[in-house]
Design a protein around this motif. Structure first.
Motif, mmCIF file in Angstrom:
data_model
loop_
_atom_site.group_PDB
_atom_site.id
_atom_site.type_symbol
_atom_site.label_atom_id
_atom_site.label_comp_id
_atom_site.label_asym_id
_atom_site.label_seq_id
_atom_site.Cartn_x
_atom_site.Cartn_y
_atom_site.Cartn_z
ATOM 1 N N UNK A 1 -26.881 93.299 -15.130
ATOM 2 C CA UNK A 1 -26.954 91.848 -15.247
ATOM 3 C C UNK A 1 -28.244 91.309 -14.630
ATOM 4 N N UNK A 2 -28.686 91.945 -13.560
ATOM 5 C CA UNK A 2 -29.962 91.535 -12.951
ATOM 6 C C UNK A 2 -31.124 91.847 -13.897
ATOM 7 N N UNK A 3 -31.031 92.954 -14.613
ATOM 8 C CA UNK A 3 -32.051 93.257 -15.623
ATOM 9 C C UNK A 3 -32.069 92.187 -16.702
ATOM 10 N N UNK A 4 -30.878 91.713 -17.077
ATOM 11 C CA UNK A 4 -30.808 90.667 -18.097
ATOM 12 C C UNK A 4 -31.420 89.365 -17.589
ATOM 13 N N UNK A 5 -31.212 89.061 -16.315
ATOM 14 C CA UNK A 5 -31.852 87.886 -15.717
ATOM 15 C C UNK A 5 -33.376 87.979 -15.841
ATOM 16 N N UNK A 6 -33.914 89.163 -15.556
ATOM 17 C CA UNK A 6 -35.362 89.348 -15.637
ATOM 18 C C UNK A 6 -35.861 89.129 -17.064
ATOM 19 N N UNK A 7 -35.091 89.606 -18.025
ATOM 20 C CA UNK A 7 -35.475 89.426 -19.426
ATOM 21 C C UNK A 7 -35.497 87.942 -19.784
ATOM 22 N N UNK A 8 -34.524 87.195 -19.309
ATOM 23 C CA UNK A 8 -34.496 85.753 -19.525
ATOM 24 C C UNK A 8 -35.734 85.088 -18.925
ATOM 25 N N UNK A 9 -36.078 85.459 -17.704
ATOM 26 C CA UNK A 9 -37.205 84.812 -17.030
ATOM 27 C C UNK A 9 -38.513 85.044 -17.777
ATOM 28 N N UNK A 10 -38.713 86.252 -18.271
ATOM 29 C CA UNK A 10 -39.911 86.517 -19.071
ATOM 30 C C UNK A 10 -39.886 85.687 -20.357
ATOM 31 N N UNK A 11 -38.700 85.550 -20.948
ATOM 32 C CA UNK A 11 -38.590 84.756 -22.165
ATOM 33 C C UNK A 11 -38.947 83.303 -21.930
ATOM 34 N N UNK A 12 -38.493 82.747 -20.813
ATOM 35 C CA UNK A 12 -38.799 81.362 -20.482
ATOM 36 C C UNK A 12 -40.286 81.196 -20.171
ATOM 37 N N UNK A 13 -40.838 82.129 -19.397
ATOM 38 C CA UNK A 13 -42.261 82.052 -19.047
ATOM 39 C C UNK A 13 -43.140 82.150 -20.291
ATOM 40 N N UNK A 14 -42.676 82.915 -21.264
ATOM 41 C CA UNK A 14 -43.451 83.122 -22.497
ATOM 42 C C UNK A 14 -43.175 82.036 -23.539
ATOM 43 N N UNK A 15 -42.293 81.084 -23.226
ATOM 44 C CA UNK A 15 -41.870 80.093 -24.206
ATOM 45 C C UNK A 15 -43.034 79.293 -24.765
ATOM 46 N N UNK A 16 -44.086 79.071 -23.953
ATOM 47 C CA UNK A 16 -45.239 78.309 -24.433
ATOM 48 C C UNK A 16 -46.331 79.209 -24.986
ATOM 49 N N UNK A 17 -46.016 80.497 -25.161
ATOM 50 C CA UNK A 17 -46.960 81.423 -25.773
ATOM 51 C C UNK A 17 -47.772 82.238 -24.794
ATOM 52 N N UNK A 18 -47.784 81.829 -23.521
ATOM 53 C CA UNK A 18 -48.603 82.519 -22.518
ATOM 54 C C UNK A 18 -47.831 82.615 -21.206
#
Length: 244
Positions: A127-144
């Protein structure tokens, strides 16, 4: 607001202890001044049940706030990106309540290390790995993914007990070059075909959606996306090497 309080209270387990509970209580308290509303969710704390979907989502919201504040400012465009992200993952109705929580959390200072320690002690590794995946997705939401965002995510990973290899693997899922495929599988580019196949089998088990089965269909949907990244990386390497 009644629906909001029910979303916070329904099934929440360990989240009401420690720094996250304090943050969440302050955030909700700033939006409602009816003690009955507060009582509706404050009595669910008894014992330490397994991680629920609400525990997971609130943890995600707190860490999202940390990433969004990484560069010292929160832009409307960032809020819109995150809102769209939550709508895609959890649906429009749930996203409304989640964004209410996020907006309040963005106003509050907090000790990131203490928050992460609470998550690490109560949330299983998959579940912590899934949290990390979410955070990268949010950070990348604007393309960078900015350097400040990356630094915060790296700090979160350290405090959550995420290994360097796991961190590099998840980060690589948001890359597009040949080396990213090897990083996703946590294997060197010069690895043998047998080593690549073994690495794929290992990662397929590690990132299988069943690992977050208890968190409901919304989180499982995102876990499947992560699992597909592993398959895509392996397919790319197979194509490059002419493997069957």
């Amino acid at each position: 607001m009644k629906n909001y309080v029910k979303w916070i209270g329904g099934g929440v387990g360990w989240i009401f202890g420690g720094p996250i509970g304090a943050l969440l209580g302050f955030a909700v308290g700033s939006m409602i001044d009816n003690t009955t509303g507060l009582q509706e969710y404050s009595d669910v704390r008894g014992g330490r049940p397994r991680t629920t979907t609400q525990d997971f989502v609130v943890s995600l919201l707190v860490l999202s706030a940390a990433v969004m504040k990484a560069d010292g400012k929160v832009l409307k465009s960032e809020l819109n990106f995150v809102k769209d992200f939550f709508v895609r993952q959890f649906g429009a109705e749930a996203a409304k309540d989640q964004m209410l929580t996020l907006r309040e959390l963005l106003k509050q200072p907090f000790d990131l290390r203490s928050v992460c320690n609470q998550i690490r002690l109560n949330m299983p590794h998959p579940m912590r790995l899934q949290l990390m995946h979410y955070l990268f997705g949010i950070a990348r939401a604007d393309g960078v993914i900015s350097q400040s965002e990356l630094q915060i995510i790296e700090e979160v990973a350290r405090h959550l007990g995420i290994s360097h290899k796991d961190f590099a693997s998840i980060r690589a899922m948001f890359g597009t070059d040949e080396n990213s495929a090897y990083d996703v599988l946590e294997v060197e580019k010069g690895a043998s075909d047998a080593e690549v196949k073994k690495a794929y089998r290992k990662m397929a088990i590690k990132y299988h959606p069943d690992k977050v089965n208890d968190l409901g269909p919304e989180v499982q949907k995102a876990a499947r996306e992560k699992f597909e990244k592993v398959q895509e990386a392996y397919d790319l390497i197979k194509k490059q090497r002419g493997l069957k």
